[in-house]
Design a protein around this motif. Structure first.
Motif, mmCIF file in Angstrom:
data_model
loop_
_atom_site.group_PDB
_atom_site.id
_atom_site.type_symbol
_atom_site.label_atom_id
_atom_site.label_comp_id
_atom_site.label_asym_id
_atom_site.label_seq_id
_atom_site.Cartn_x
_atom_site.Cartn_y
_atom_site.Cartn_z
ATOM 1 N N SER A 14 0.833 -1.196 0.000
ATOM 2 C CA SER A 14 0.000 0.000 0.000
ATOM 3 C C SER A 14 0.869 1.248 0.000
ATOM 4 O O SER A 14 1.923 1.282 0.651
ATOM 5 C CB SER A 14 -0.911 0.002 1.226
ATOM 6 O OG SER A 14 -1.521 1.260 1.408
ATOM 7 N N SER B 56 -5.896 -6.537 -5.985
ATOM 8 C CA SER B 56 -6.922 -5.816 -6.726
ATOM 9 C C SER B 56 -8.265 -6.532 -6.635
ATOM 10 O O SER B 56 -8.333 -7.763 -6.562
ATOM 11 C CB SER B 56 -6.517 -5.670 -8.193
ATOM 12 O OG SER B 56 -7.539 -5.061 -8.947
ATOM 13 N N ASN C 188 -10.866 -1.268 -11.271
ATOM 14 C CA ASN C 188 -9.872 -0.241 -10.978
ATOM 15 C C ASN C 188 -10.460 0.914 -10.185
ATOM 16 O O ASN C 188 -9.835 1.440 -9.252
ATOM 17 C CB ASN C 188 -9.274 0.280 -12.296
ATOM 18 C CG ASN C 188 -8.140 1.251 -12.070
ATOM 19 O OD1 ASN C 188 -7.288 1.035 -11.220
ATOM 20 N ND2 ASN C 188 -8.119 2.332 -12.816
ATOM 21 N N SER C 189 -11.670 1.359 -10.529
ATOM 22 C CA SER C 189 -12.269 2.486 -9.814
ATOM 23 C C SER C 189 -12.595 2.124 -8.368
ATOM 24 O O SER C 189 -12.550 2.982 -7.486
ATOM 25 C CB SER C 189 -13.535 2.955 -10.538
ATOM 26 O OG SER C 189 -14.469 1.889 -10.674
ATOM 27 N N ASP D 40 -10.776 -0.020 -6.561
ATOM 28 C CA ASP D 40 -9.486 -0.043 -5.872
ATOM 29 C C ASP D 40 -9.107 1.343 -5.363
ATOM 30 O O ASP D 40 -8.536 1.479 -4.280
ATOM 31 C CB ASP D 40 -8.400 -0.570 -6.813
ATOM 32 C CG ASP D 40 -8.582 -2.049 -7.122
ATOM 33 O OD1 ASP D 40 -9.326 -2.715 -6.388
ATOM 34 O OD2 ASP D 40 -7.997 -2.527 -8.110
ATOM 35 N N ARG D 41 -9.415 2.359 -6.129
ATOM 36 C CA ARG D 41 -9.064 3.721 -5.720
ATOM 37 C C ARG D 41 -9.943 4.245 -4.602
ATOM 38 O O ARG D 41 -9.614 5.263 -3.986
ATOM 39 C CB ARG D 41 -9.152 4.658 -6.920
ATOM 40 C CG ARG D 41 -8.084 4.398 -7.979
ATOM 41 C CD ARG D 41 -8.222 5.357 -9.135
ATOM 42 N NE ARG D 41 -9.430 5.103 -9.898
ATOM 43 C CZ ARG D 41 -9.873 5.899 -10.869
ATOM 44 N NH1 ARG D 41 -9.226 7.017 -11.149
ATOM 45 N NH2 ARG D 41 -10.970 5.589 -11.530
ATOM 46 N N GLY E 229 -7.701 4.705 0.239
ATOM 47 C CA GLY E 229 -6.404 5.180 -0.221
ATOM 48 C C GLY E 229 -5.329 4.130 -0.341
ATOM 49 O O GLY E 229 -4.177 4.456 -0.630
ATOM 50 N N ALA F 213 -5.239 1.820 -2.601
ATOM 51 C CA ALA F 213 -5.143 1.445 -4.016
ATOM 52 C C ALA F 213 -5.377 -0.045 -4.221
ATOM 53 O O ALA F 213 -4.806 -0.664 -5.116
ATOM 54 C CB ALA F 213 -3.790 1.851 -4.600
ATOM 55 N N GLY G 260 -1.670 4.807 -9.001
ATOM 56 C CA GLY G 260 -2.879 5.300 -9.628
ATOM 57 C C GLY G 260 -3.118 4.772 -11.010
ATOM 58 O O GLY G 260 -4.124 5.087 -11.629
ATOM 59 N N LYS H 96 -2.979 1.525 -14.061
ATOM 60 C CA LYS H 96 -3.033 0.086 -14.300
ATOM 61 C C LYS H 96 -1.711 -0.368 -14.893
ATOM 62 O O LYS H 96 -0.921 0.409 -15.393
ATOM 63 C CB LYS H 96 -4.170 -0.262 -15.268
ATOM 64 C CG LYS H 96 -5.558 0.044 -14.715
ATOM 65 C CD LYS H 96 -6.593 -0.398 -15.720
ATOM 66 C CE LYS H 96 -7.995 -0.081 -15.242
ATOM 67 N NZ LYS H 96 -9.021 -0.497 -16.192
ATOM 68 N N SER I 240 -9.478 9.954 -2.573
ATOM 69 C CA SER I 240 -9.496 9.218 -3.834
ATOM 70 C C SER I 240 -9.926 10.074 -5.006
ATOM 71 O O SER I 240 -9.989 9.592 -6.131
ATOM 72 C CB SER I 240 -10.436 8.015 -3.712
ATOM 73 O OG SER I 240 -10.069 7.203 -2.627
#
Length: 411
Positions: free
Chosen positions: A33, A42, A46-47, A49-50, A54, A56, A167, A169, A360
């Motif tokens: 992290s 993950s 992806n969205s 994860d954000r 924080g 990720a 931030g 991929k 985020s």
């Protein structure tokens, strides 16, 4: 002479231990992290994860409870992305309540995730090793003490090199050529490997027409817990496991006895204990229909307390989705939102408090869309212009004396 040898004290035991631990290669699909260095993986989205405080990604040793109202199955799609990501990364995926047909319906890889590892590795090494190579160049302008400074700079740069670009991929600290979060296409199907690492523990779907005591009946929760304990103990500590539980307590998958609080709460408590015991190997994601089990009931609130993160998906009615897809909408080049996302709790692990929506880059109002190629995307929600108000969409404002000008607007 002793004063000249003190500059070599930088190579202490702690530094050597840190170097050894840093050189240990992480498991596939796992990275530290950016906040506190704990291992994360993950969710396949992806969205999402954000949004997870924080970090990720979803921190290992934690669980995520996804609640959904209505008759839609957006939560099921989220679980399929989570399971597909685990299959691609080589993780062990354990599914409760579903059969093999659920695994054959996982989405396949998209075109953007089919980049060769050679190209990704070359780009990652070029981006990560650049600053470090510049540090290695000797400087003749520095005196005798300059070598120690350069070594410190090299050590600091190499240490932060492991963090990577959180931030984006396609980056991972475990392997420079590995992808942390893949893109999936709903129109394709994921081909499972021949020795599949997916395990299915179906629940009791048919009533047993045998006259015997109910206490002797085997609960699917106990069977699943024994399955998890067996596989966690048999595999090495470097193996990552994912627990997938779709539609927990749904009458189509579970009997009425499984919905009793003493049954399901004991299961979640035992699962939480396994997550804490195997804090570097295990993650879990669960969905529950809140239409049948509202948040106002004590059972659902206790289930939320036993989960590290709680999200709620509130889909829009079909009529609202059709209204938002009009040509006059502001999101003319984007797909209309299909529902709202409510974040009730995010995993927080340190004294800084983690990061919520502001950290985020998202506000309090979040919406989600599900498309074939982009998958499930969480983004800020904004209302489109009123349908039929073409002048407001074109920026024209009128008053009693005619159309407003720039002078009238600037007051």
């Amino acid at each position: 002479m002793s004063s000249f040898r003190r500059k070599h004290v930088a190579l202490r035991g702690s530094g050597l231990d840190e170097t050894k631990s840093a050189k240990q290669e992480l498991a596939q699909g796992v990275r530290p992290s950016p906040l506190d260095g704990r291992l994360t993986t993950s969710t396949g989205t992806n969205s999402l994860d954000r949004l997870l405080a924080g970090h990720a990604g979803l921190a290992l040793g934690t669980s995520l409870l996804v609640e959904e109202s209505g008759t839609t199955d957006f939560g099921g799609s989220l679980l399929r992305y989570y399971a597909s990501e685990g299959v691609v990364q080589g993780h062990h995926v354990h599914v409760l309540g579903m059969g093999d047909a659920w695994g054959r319906d996982l989405p396949g890889l998209g075109e953007s995730s089919k980049v060769s590892k050679k190209e990704t590795a070359s780009e990652g090494l070029g981006a990560l090793e650049g600053p470090v190579l510049e540090r290695k160049e000797p400087s003749n302008a520095v005196g005798r003490g300059g070598s120690g400074v350069e070594e410190n700079k090299m050590r600091i740069a190499w240490r932060y090199e492991r963090l990577g670009q959180f931030g984006l991929k396609g980056t991972s600290t475990s392997n420079s050529g590995a992808i942390f979060c893949h893109d999936f296409d709903l129109s394709k199907r994921l081909t499972l490997p021949s020795p599949s690492l997916m395990y299915f523990v179906p629940s009791i779907t048919k009533p047993e027409f045998e006259f015997r005591d109910k206490t002797t009946s085997t609960s699917p929760f106990n069977k699943f817990l024994n399955h998890l304990v067996t596989h966690l103990a048999a595999n090495s500590s470097a193996t990552v496991h994912r627990v997938v539980i779709p539609n927990l307590l749904s009458p189509a998958l579970y009997s009425s006895d499984d919905s009793r609080p003493e049954s399901v709460l004991q299961f979640l408590h035992a699962l939480r204990a396994l997550l804490r015991k195997y804090s570097t190997q295990l993650t879990a994601m669960i969905t529950i229909p809140v239409t049948l089990y509202p948040r106002s009931t004590g059972l659902t609130r206790w289930m939320e307390l036993l989960s590290d993160g709680v999200l709620e998906l509130a889909p829009f009615p079909s009529s609202a989705i059709a209204t938002k897809s009009t040509p006059g909408a502001s999101t003319i080049h984007e797909e209309p939102p299909q529902g709202m996302l409510k974040i009730h709790r995010l995993p927080i692990f340190h004294e800084k408090g983690g990061g919520g929506g502001e950290a985020s880059g998202f506000g309090d109002d979040l919406a989600f869309t599900l498309s074939r190629r982009k998958g499930l995307v969480f983004k800020p929600f904004s209302l489109p212009p009123v349908e039929g108000d073409s002048e407001a969409q074109q920026g024209g404002i009128e008053h009693d004396h005619g159309k407003a000008t720039k002078v009238d607007i600037d007051f």
